[in-house]
Design a protein around this motif. Structure first.
Motif, mmCIF file in Angstrom:
data_model
loop_
_atom_site.group_PDB
_atom_site.id
_atom_site.type_symbol
_atom_site.label_atom_id
_atom_site.label_comp_id
_atom_site.label_asym_id
_atom_site.label_seq_id
_atom_site.Cartn_x
_atom_site.Cartn_y
_atom_site.Cartn_z
ATOM 1 N N GLY A 1 0.803 -1.216 0.000
ATOM 2 C CA GLY A 1 0.000 0.000 0.000
ATOM 3 C C GLY A 1 0.834 1.263 0.000
ATOM 4 O O GLY A 1 0.588 2.194 -0.779
ATOM 5 N N ASN A 2 1.855 1.315 0.867
ATOM 6 C CA ASN A 2 2.668 2.539 0.890
ATOM 7 C C ASN A 2 3.519 2.672 -0.364
ATOM 8 O O ASN A 2 3.798 3.776 -0.836
ATOM 9 N N GLY A 3 3.908 1.522 -0.964
ATOM 10 C CA GLY A 3 4.647 1.567 -2.218
ATOM 11 C C GLY A 3 3.793 2.100 -3.359
ATOM 12 O O GLY A 3 4.244 2.906 -4.182
ATOM 13 N N PHE B 1 2.286 6.661 -7.133
ATOM 14 C CA PHE B 1 1.281 7.579 -7.659
ATOM 15 C C PHE B 1 1.593 9.024 -7.270
ATOM 16 O O PHE B 1 1.521 9.933 -8.111
ATOM 17 N N ALA B 2 1.934 9.237 -6.003
ATOM 18 C CA ALA B 2 2.223 10.601 -5.546
ATOM 19 C C ALA B 2 3.436 11.183 -6.254
ATOM 20 O O ALA B 2 3.473 12.378 -6.573
ATOM 21 N N ALA C 1 6.648 7.466 6.982
ATOM 22 C CA ALA C 1 8.086 7.437 7.289
ATOM 23 C C ALA C 1 8.827 6.540 6.301
ATOM 24 O O ALA C 1 9.942 6.864 5.860
ATOM 25 N N THR C 2 8.206 5.420 5.931
ATOM 26 C CA THR C 2 8.820 4.503 4.956
ATOM 27 C C THR C 2 8.932 5.163 3.589
ATOM 28 O O THR C 2 9.968 5.056 2.915
ATOM 29 N N ILE C 3 7.877 5.852 3.174
ATOM 30 C CA ILE C 3 7.903 6.541 1.884
ATOM 31 C C ILE C 3 9.004 7.601 1.879
ATOM 32 O O ILE C 3 9.772 7.717 0.909
ATOM 33 N N MET D 1 -5.103 -4.986 -10.214
ATOM 34 C CA MET D 1 -3.934 -4.150 -10.509
ATOM 35 C C MET D 1 -2.818 -4.611 -9.581
ATOM 36 O O MET D 1 -2.595 -4.051 -8.517
ATOM 37 N N HIS D 2 -2.137 -5.683 -10.002
ATOM 38 C CA HIS D 2 -1.173 -6.376 -9.152
ATOM 39 C C HIS D 2 0.232 -5.811 -9.363
ATOM 40 O O HIS D 2 0.894 -6.104 -10.355
ATOM 41 N N PHE D 3 0.653 -4.970 -8.422
ATOM 42 C CA PHE D 3 2.004 -4.413 -8.453
ATOM 43 C C PHE D 3 2.991 -5.425 -7.881
ATOM 44 O O PHE D 3 2.622 -6.307 -7.101
ATOM 45 N N MET D 4 4.248 -5.281 -8.243
ATOM 46 C CA MET D 4 5.300 -6.146 -7.729
ATOM 47 C C MET D 4 6.085 -5.420 -6.628
ATOM 48 O O MET D 4 6.196 -4.192 -6.638
ATOM 49 N N ASN D 5 6.636 -6.158 -5.724
ATOM 50 C CA ASN D 5 7.374 -5.619 -4.577
ATOM 51 C C ASN D 5 8.889 -5.661 -4.831
ATOM 52 O O ASN D 5 9.397 -6.703 -5.241
#
Length: 296
Positions: free
Chosen positions: A14-16, A21-22, A43-45, A139-143
């Motif tokens: 989610g944060n990724g 997008f941001a 904080a992670t972002i 919409m499957h993003f990869m990590n």
């Protein structure tokens, strides 16, 4: 034109997703029921943006703009009220996702596309709990999301072509490479990846080879950047088990049966990186891979 989105779930994925997008100048509302988790996500972002600055792929000004493009909320109803796209990135649990989509269908604008970042759960099944099945898509993003280029886009049985086309174009705006597939257990990425991981665990379970040997053979022999057991640790062994069970239940074939070793490790809380131990030991600041004592 979609310029305002909401992301449900502020964990790793989610944060990724919010970050990407941001960073491409979308207005993002990041939603989670846990305030501390939202603070951790921001904080992670920020930390990941600092990494990009250090590598020369971003600037301090871009970091400030990216963070300014994100607001957080613990209220899903208020958080999605202006969104034209909602991406659900909650834990890989069918019941949780179905409940979220029921709520989204009631509260999101009528023309809003509802997407899920699920890595294995049927898009058609998720869409069926809404009154807008034609606007539901995978919409499957990869990590890690800011680094990996692929977006696996999954059509449900009723997904409109216009919706698919919109998500393909949106993925390109994020400088990602979209690949469209149809709904089936595990889609393509995990239908191929998870049986490989499961087979690697079976090979260890049956004493064919040790942890380091299995991973080294796949890295050096097959040009994989990471061995399957280490990759399983990074994904989370509980997540791997959930996906393998989706394949097993969906195809009703013994070839997808989860290895007993994987089941036992999950039951014992040995989940990989997130718990500090899986097939390897993970300690803060230690970059050397150390095989877990149980496999030596």
């Amino acid at each position: 034109m979609i310029r305002e989105i909401a992301v449900i779930g502020s964990g790793t994925m989610g944060n990724g997703i919010a970050h990407v997008f941001a960073q491409h100048n979308f207005k993002v509302t990041l939603i989670d029921i846990n305030v501390a988790q939202l603070e951790k996500a921001i904080a992670t972002i920020a930390k990941n943006l600092e990494r990009q600055i250090a590598k020369g792929t971003s600037t301090e000004e871009q970091k400030a703009i990216t963070l300014n493009n994100i607001i957080t909320s613990t209220d899903i109803n208020r958080g999605v009220k202006n969104a034209l796209l909602v991406i659900e990135a909650a834990t890989e649990n069918a019941d949780i996702k179905l409940n979220i989509f029921k709520q989204l269908d009631e509260t999101a604008p009528a023309d809003c596309i509802l997407a899920t970042n699920t890595s294995s759960i049927s898009i058609t099944k998720i869409a069926a709990v809404t009154k807008r099945a034609d606007k539901v898509i995978g919409m499957h993003f990869m990590n890690p999301v800011p680094v990996m280029k692929l977006v696996e886009i999954i059509n449900g049985r009723e997904t409109k072509k216009e919706v698919t086309n919109a998500i393909v174009e949106l993925s390109k705006q994020l400088e990602k490479i979209p690949c469209v597939v149809n709904d089936a257990p595990g889609f393509i990425a995990n239908r191929i990846l998870m049986p490989m991981i499961n087979e690697a665990i079976y090979s260890l379970h049956e004493g064919v080879a040790g942890v380091a040997s299995i991973d080294t053979i796949m890295k050096l022999g097959m040009a994989h950047p990471m061995g399957p057991l280490q990759l399983a640790d990074y994904i989370g062994l509980d997540v791997c088990l959930n996906i393998i069970n989706v394949l097993y239940d969906g195809f009703k074939s013994e070839k997808y049966a989860p290895c007993p070793l994987l089941i036992n490790m999950v039951n014992n809380g040995k989940l990989g990186v997130k718990s500090g131990e899986g097939f390897y030991i993970y300690q803060p600041g230690n970059k050397d891979l150390t095989v877990s004592p149980q496999f030596k």
